[in-house]
Enzyme design. Structure first.
Site, mmCIF file in Angstrom:
data_model
loop_
_atom_site.group_PDB
_atom_site.id
_atom_site.type_symbol
_atom_site.label_atom_id
_atom_site.label_comp_id
_atom_site.label_asym_id
_atom_site.label_seq_id
_atom_site.Cartn_x
_atom_site.Cartn_y
_atom_site.Cartn_z
ATOM 1 N N SER A 247 0.826 -1.210 0.000
ATOM 2 C CA SER A 247 0.000 0.000 0.000
ATOM 3 C C SER A 247 0.857 1.255 0.000
ATOM 4 O O SER A 247 0.317 2.346 -0.155
ATOM 5 C CB SER A 247 -0.987 -0.005 1.161
ATOM 6 O OG SER A 247 -0.378 -0.444 2.328
ATOM 7 N N GLU B 78 -5.700 0.217 -7.312
ATOM 8 C CA GLU B 78 -4.651 1.089 -7.848
ATOM 9 C C GLU B 78 -3.667 0.207 -8.618
ATOM 10 O O GLU B 78 -3.096 -0.730 -8.052
ATOM 11 C CB GLU B 78 -3.913 1.807 -6.713
ATOM 12 C CG GLU B 78 -4.584 3.083 -6.255
ATOM 13 C CD GLU B 78 -3.802 3.799 -5.152
ATOM 14 O OE1 GLU B 78 -3.552 4.993 -5.272
ATOM 15 O OE2 GLU B 78 -3.448 3.135 -4.151
ATOM 16 N N HIS C 53 -2.695 -2.580 -5.937
ATOM 17 C CA HIS C 53 -3.081 -2.219 -4.579
ATOM 18 C C HIS C 53 -4.589 -2.328 -4.402
ATOM 19 O O HIS C 53 -5.342 -1.506 -4.906
ATOM 20 C CB HIS C 53 -2.584 -0.791 -4.271
ATOM 21 C CG HIS C 53 -2.922 -0.339 -2.889
ATOM 22 N ND1 HIS C 53 -3.144 0.975 -2.554
ATOM 23 C CD2 HIS C 53 -3.092 -1.045 -1.744
ATOM 24 C CE1 HIS C 53 -3.440 1.046 -1.273
ATOM 25 N NE2 HIS C 53 -3.417 -0.162 -0.760
ATOM 26 N N ASN D 205 -3.290 6.604 -0.502
ATOM 27 C CA ASN D 205 -2.750 6.655 0.854
ATOM 28 C C ASN D 205 -1.851 7.869 1.069
ATOM 29 O O ASN D 205 -1.706 8.355 2.187
ATOM 30 C CB ASN D 205 -1.997 5.361 1.183
ATOM 31 C CG ASN D 205 -2.970 4.245 1.546
ATOM 32 O OD1 ASN D 205 -4.167 4.497 1.729
ATOM 33 N ND2 ASN D 205 -2.485 3.020 1.630
#
Ligand code: CAA
Length: 695
Positions: free
Chosen positions: A406, A439, A427, A477
């Site tokens: 991540s 992702e 991800h 993130n």
């Protein structure tokens, strides 16, 4: 004359065939064509009935959404539908595929309706921040009754032909070819001398408690206004003559069309479709994708495996020990049982998946035939590198090696293999079989057909795939870390976590950041903070958030975190221990205290999000603003009706946001360093959306 509506004769029936691929949207040419062809049919001697049918995959998918926001060209859809309904000939719709929005409104303007069993109908305007604006609220409530009509239009859900027949919208459901079925049906109606049957002449339905219905729908909508406005439009139709109800409906529709919410939702509609369309992938063939390997059977690995299994892929999952294999198997079985319960798979498919397509093993050699392997082990570079060295050894040539990291550096992971061109980041978001976002993290050496395969996997799993570049946290993130910091700073300056959550939930987020932290588990952040302090050689420091964890408040899983969940997740109340810990920290740090209004909380939180997002776009980590918008929408609970943080920024105005940031920067110029892209857009009077259009 328009070539969007073909005209033909079949005995005494005029057939109007809509030809506007891909989905027969009601563009200006289609509306004009329907008017012209109705005139033609009525002037055509011997014609006694008109049948409308759609060519291609749908009857009509609704108004042409690309025309919204542009000057409306006559004829307007309500006029077209009124004209169809008022025809002295009988008019019949023969439906297949979808009849949505304006499409269903055309259907309701016809006197009779036949459909194939696979046909589906709906009024999805609320998904665009609108209400049906061409008689849908007036006619559906007359045909189906107020309750059924409100259910369909306030939820925007599609219903089957069978359900539509039950509520009176479809007269006949019949398998076969829509053209032939329709002709036979109209012939039969003519033989019976069936009369015209305009819906507008049906008596208005009984009134209900409109205010109660309005309040209930508004409460369900989490800040979205258009569903509740459907209630007012139907109310107008019950309380006023048909033509006045129609006018009231149109007024609400046109007001909503100018609203920020509809701008946000229309942006979401098109961005959701554009996000997976990358110019560099045009014509690139994905690699074969039948057999997937997953390394690690924890929550994430089991979720990824479940998602792959539900998309019909063969899965081999690797765990370290027989006991861990058994636990992973149980997790996947649990996920699949849920899918079976919710009707996502049949009992037979469930059996086949468990007995034939899933293998859980501790032998890496079983991956020798896998087309793509997704590593989902502990988030630690050394551990990941070990896995990739093993994969490089056992996987066949051409197999894709993916990491579900991540935030770690995918280039660094790729470098330990002999085939960095085959390495990519995929991800997923937990629970991976439920969350829609994927992702696709493209590393420096990733081959283009590997990228195409990442997107192909996302498509098979019915996910929204977003291309991201390599940086700490990728798109989502990385931005999350920044707006979480902004929230934490506000807590130190005087806002409570509860004020912040309430403000952001009012803004439309499914949950505020502190409620999200409780859900994810506070121990995760605690472990990261402890590790970072050890690495930096700072020990013996403990913030209020650490103290919460030291006292066993890990969030929902322990029953207490920022909130106390004794009465259940939805009935959360603030945990009384938290504020005193925060106050002690504020005193120790000596931050100047102030009060925050709801508006100030939202502006500051959103400004931090937009500023970081602008950096992410400016650095090319996200290619387009819409990639950020879709990431936040599908992975982070961002309200759909704002369209995403960068659409929100365009709506509220970039110059004002820049000014806000300059004010915040007076206290912390590092954190509030303005994104160069944001400055540039303001200087050139451009919007983020203009970059989407340029790409
Ligand atoms: N207007 C313009 N374009 C449309 C469209 C519409 N109503 N509906 C779909 N499209 C386009 C899509 O943008 C897409 O274009 P690209 O290929 O360029 O991306 C293409 O048609 C195919 O659409 P999908 O990829 O979504 O195909 P699908 O098979 O998965 O779904 C669909 C088809 C169910 C029709 C889906 O597209 C959909 O739900 N469309 C929107 C329907 C809708 O909201 N209609 C109401 C419009 S508002 C209205 O009608 C107001 C009124 O009362 C006057």
């Amino acid at each position: 004359m328009s070539d969007k509506i073909a005209y033909s004769r079949n005995g005494d029936i005029a057939v109007l065939t809509i030809q506007n691929p891909p989905v027969n949207a009601l563009s200006h040419a289609v509306r004009q064509g329907l008017m012209d062809r109705m005139d033609q049919a009525e002037a055509d001697s011997g014609v006694r009935a008109v049948m409308i049918v759609g060519e291609g995959r749908a009857f009509i998918a609704g108004a042409d959404i690309t025309e919204f926001g542009k000057p409306q060209m006559a004829p307007a859809l309500p006029d077209v539908i009124n004209r169809i309904e008022a025809s002295p000939l009988i008019v019949v719709a023969s439906m297949h595929g979808v009849s949505l929005g304006g499409g269903l409104e055309v259907v309701l303007g016809c006197h009779y309706r036949i459909a194939v069993p696979s046909a589906r109908i709906g009024l999805p305007e609320v998904n665009l921040g609108l209400i049906p604006g061409a008689g849908g609220t007036q006619r559906l409530s007359r045909v189906a009754g107020v309750d059924a009509a409100l259910d369909i239009m306030t939820t925007g859900r599609q219903i089957s032909a069978a359900e539509a027949a039950k509520i009176g919208v479809i007269d006949v459901v019949q398998d076969g070819d829509p053209l032939e079925n329709g002709l036979a049906y109209v012939t039969d109606l003519l033989a019976k001398d069936a009369p015209r049957r305009p819906v507008s002449e049906i008596a208005a339905p009984e009134a209900i408690d409109w205010d109660a219905a309005y309040d209930a729908v508004l409460a369900r909508g989490r800040g979205q206004i258009s569903p509740a406005q459907c209630v007012r439009a139907v109310q107008a139709g019950v309380e006023m003559p048909f033509s006045e109800g129609l006018a009231a409906e149109r007024q609400i529709f046109t007001d909503l069309l100018k609203s920020d919410q509809s701008k946000g939702m229309i942006h979401s509609f098109f961005s959701e479709r554009a996000v997976g369309r990358l110019p560099e992938l045009k014509g690139v063939k994905p690699r074969p994708l039948d057999h997937i390997g997953v390394i690690g059977g924890g929550t994430m690995g089991a979720g990824i495996a479940t998602s792959a299994l539900l998309s019909g892929l063969q899965v081999t999952l690797i765990e370290m020990t027989p006991a861990a294999c058994e636990a992973a198997h149980e997790r996947i079985e649990g996920n699949l049982a849920g899918a079976l319960r919710r009707g996502k798979i049949t009992a037979e498919q469930h059996e086949t998946i468990l007995n034939e397509t899933l293998t859980v093993t501790n032998d890496y050699a079983d991956l020798s035939d896998a087309d793509l392997v997704i590593e989902a082990v502990f988030e630690d570079m050394a551990v990941k590198k070990k896995v990739f060295i093993k994969l490089d050894r056992v996987c066949k040539q051409g197999a894709i090696l993916a990491s579900n990291t991540s935030y770690l550096d995918v280039d660094e992971i790729a470098a330990v293999t002999s085939r960095p061109q085959d390495v990519i980041g995929l991800h997923f978001f937990s629970p991976a079989h439920v969350m829609k976002l994927l992702e696709v993290v493209v590393a420096e050496k990733t081959a283009i057909d590997v990228v195409a395969t990442g997107f192909e996997l996302g498509k098979r799993m019915k996910k929204i795939s977003v291309r991201a570049g390599v940086c700490d946290g990728f798109i989502g993130n990385r931005i999350l870390a920044t707006y979480r910091d902004a929230a934490d700073q506000m807590v130190m300056e005087g806002a409570s976590p509860y004020d912040i959550d309430a403000a952001l939930e009012g803004f439309g987020f499914a949950m505020g950041p502190f409620a999200v932290a409780d859900l994810a588990g506070l121990d995760i952040g605690w472990a990261v903070r402890k590790r970072k302090r050890v690495e930096a050689g700072i020990e013996g420091v403990s913030t209020y958030a650490d103290k919460m964890c030291e006292a066993g408040n890990f969030g929902q899983k322990t029953g207490t975190g920022y909130y106390d969940y004794a009465a259940g997740a939805k009935a959360r109340v603030p945990n009384p221990e938290v504020m005193s810990l925060i106050v002690a920290d504020r005193t120790a740090v000596g931050t100047v205290q102030r009060t925050f209004t709801t508006e100030q909380i939202i502006r500051r939180y959103m400004a931090s999000m937009v500023n970081e997002a602008a950096k992410v776009v400016g650095e090319g980590i996200a290619r387009r603003p819409l990639d950020v918008d879709m990431t936040l929408l599908f992975g982070y609970g961002f309200p759909r009706y704002w369209g995403g943080p960068l659409k929100w920024a365009d709506i509220v105005g970039l110059p004002d946001l820049l000014e806000d940031i300059a004010t915040y920067a007076k206290n912390d110029s590092n954190f509030w360093e303005v994104a160069p892209l944001l400055k540039e857009l303001v200087a050139t009077s451009k919007s983020f959306d203009s970059l989407n259009k340029e790409s």
